[in-house]
Design a protein around this motif. Structure first.
Motif, PDB file in Angstrom:
ATOM      1  N   ALA A  97      15.410  -2.669 -10.965  1.00  0.00           N
ATOM      2  CA  ALA A  97      16.516  -3.574 -11.257  1.00  0.00           C
ATOM      3  C   ALA A  97      16.708  -3.715 -12.766  1.00  0.00           C
ATOM      4  CB  ALA A  97      16.258  -4.936 -10.626  1.00  0.00           C
ATOM      5  N   ILE A  98      15.610  -3.668 -13.506  1.00  0.00           N
ATOM      6  CA  ILE A  98      15.647  -3.780 -14.965  1.00  0.00           C
ATOM      7  C   ILE A  98      14.723  -2.719 -15.543  1.00  0.00           C
ATOM      8  CG2 ILE A  98      15.128  -5.250 -16.957  1.00  0.00           C
ATOM      9  CD1 ILE A  98      15.496  -7.668 -15.093  1.00  0.00           C
ATOM     10  N   ILE A  99      15.198  -2.005 -16.553  1.00  0.00           N
ATOM     11  CA  ILE A  99      14.367  -1.044 -17.266  1.00  0.00           C
ATOM     12  C   ILE A  99      14.470  -1.360 -18.746  1.00  0.00           C
ATOM     13  CG2 ILE A  99      13.957   1.373 -17.831  1.00  0.00           C
ATOM     14  CD1 ILE A  99      15.265   2.118 -15.162  1.00  0.00           C
ATOM     15  N   LEU A 100      13.317  -1.655 -19.376  1.00  0.00           N
ATOM     16  CA  LEU A 100      13.256  -1.941 -20.808  1.00  0.00           C
ATOM     17  C   LEU A 100      12.519  -0.804 -21.483  1.00  0.00           C
ATOM     18  CD1 LEU A 100      12.111  -5.665 -20.521  1.00  0.00           C
ATOM     19  CD2 LEU A 100      14.416  -4.846 -20.980  1.00  0.00           C
ATOM     20  N   VAL A 107       6.934   2.316 -25.108  1.00  0.00           N
ATOM     21  CA  VAL A 107       6.708   1.623 -23.843  1.00  0.00           C
ATOM     22  C   VAL A 107       7.982   1.604 -23.005  1.00  0.00           C
ATOM     23  CG1 VAL A 107       6.099  -0.608 -22.817  1.00  0.00           C
ATOM     24  CG2 VAL A 107       4.998   0.116 -24.924  1.00  0.00           C
ATOM     25  N   THR A 108       7.820   1.802 -21.708  1.00  0.00           N
ATOM     26  CA  THR A 108       8.900   1.607 -20.751  1.00  0.00           C
ATOM     27  C   THR A 108       8.407   0.624 -19.707  1.00  0.00           C
ATOM     28  OG1 THR A 108       9.753   3.833 -21.063  1.00  0.00           O
ATOM     29  CG2 THR A 108      10.391   2.698 -19.034  1.00  0.00           C
ATOM     30  N   ILE A 109       9.184  -0.426 -19.454  1.00  0.00           N
ATOM     31  CA  ILE A 109       8.836  -1.421 -18.445  1.00  0.00           C
ATOM     32  C   ILE A 109       9.924  -1.386 -17.387  1.00  0.00           C
ATOM     33  CG2 ILE A 109       8.495  -3.877 -17.971  1.00  0.00           C
ATOM     34  CD1 ILE A 109       7.636  -4.170 -20.909  1.00  0.00           C
ATOM     35  N   GLU A 110       9.521  -1.166 -16.137  1.00  0.00           N
ATOM     36  CA  GLU A 110      10.460  -1.173 -15.015  1.00  0.00           C
ATOM     37  C   GLU A 110      10.157  -2.390 -14.154  1.00  0.00           C
ATOM     38  OE1 GLU A 110      10.758   2.419 -12.793  1.00  0.00           O
ATOM     39  OE2 GLU A 110      10.866   3.675 -14.584  1.00  0.00           O
ATOM     40  N   ILE A 111      11.178  -3.197 -13.905  1.00  0.00           N
ATOM     41  CA  ILE A 111      11.021  -4.384 -13.081  1.00  0.00           C
ATOM     42  C   ILE A 111      11.887  -4.202 -11.844  1.00  0.00           C
ATOM     43  CG2 ILE A 111      11.278  -6.890 -12.964  1.00  0.00           C
ATOM     44  CD1 ILE A 111      10.989  -6.878 -16.056  1.00  0.00           C
ATOM     45  N   HIS A 112      11.270  -4.265 -10.690  1.00  0.00           N
ATOM     46  CA  HIS A 112      11.975  -4.078  -9.427  1.00  0.00           C
ATOM     47  C   HIS A 112      12.467  -5.417  -8.884  1.00  0.00           C
ATOM     48  CE1 HIS A 112      10.983   0.209  -9.023  1.00  0.00           C
ATOM     49  NE2 HIS A 112       9.941  -0.132  -9.752  1.00  0.00           N
ATOM     50  N   SER A 113      13.429  -5.370  -8.001  1.00  0.00           N
ATOM     51  CA  SER A 113      14.058  -6.588  -7.487  1.00  0.00           C
ATOM     52  C   SER A 113      13.081  -7.482  -6.734  1.00  0.00           C
ATOM     53  CB  SER A 113      15.240  -6.234  -6.588  1.00  0.00           C
ATOM     54  OG  SER A 113      14.792  -5.456  -5.499  1.00  0.00           O
ATOM     55  N   HIS A 114      11.994  -6.945  -6.217  1.00  0.00           N
ATOM     56  CA  HIS A 114      11.032  -7.753  -5.477  1.00  0.00           C
ATOM     57  C   HIS A 114       9.930  -8.329  -6.377  1.00  0.00           C
ATOM     58  CE1 HIS A 114       9.385  -3.668  -5.482  1.00  0.00           C
ATOM     59  NE2 HIS A 114       8.216  -4.280  -5.567  1.00  0.00           N
TER      60      HIS A 114
END
Length: 123
Positions: free
Chosen positions: A91-94, A99-106
């Protein structure tokens, strides 16, 4: 734990509280420091020391192109099945330089809060 380490840990906690108070005030650093009789140079010294301590606690990066996994504490993990999480679009990729941070909807609210708290100290 050695006395010096305990003292340094205590100082870092005190400095982090000062930095948090300043940042949450809505004032500029200079204005906040003047209102609270804090030397601006001391404020930035404390900020640098907090950032250094935060960076030292992160795992070392062996290569900028090689991904590094950072463990998520069990209390912040979700109950989503692993196979579902792998195929789901983030849902979000920084992205920053290293660094890469991936945040999923759950992702849990606690995980998002923790991530945002950590990111405020990243340049």
């Amino acid at each position: 734990m050695q006395t010096v380490e305990m003292r340094n840990g205590y100082r870092l906690q005190q400095w982090a509280e000062i930095i948090r108070d300043c940042r949450s005030s809505g004032q500029t650093v200079v204005r906040w420091c003047a209102d609270h009789e804090v030397n601006v140079k001391s404020y930035y010294y404390w900020l640098r020391k907090i950032r250094e301590a935060a960076c030292e606690s992160l795992p070392a990066f062996s290569s900028p192109n090689e991904p590094t996994l950072v463990p998520v504490p069990p209390s912040l993990r979700t109950n989503a099945p692993r196979s579902e999480a792998i195929h789901e679009q983030a849902a979000i990729i920084l992205r920053t330089d290293a660094v890469t941070i991936e945040i999923h909807s759950h992702a849990s609210t606690a995980l998002l809060e923790q991530t945002l708290r950590i990111l405020q100290y990243v340049r």
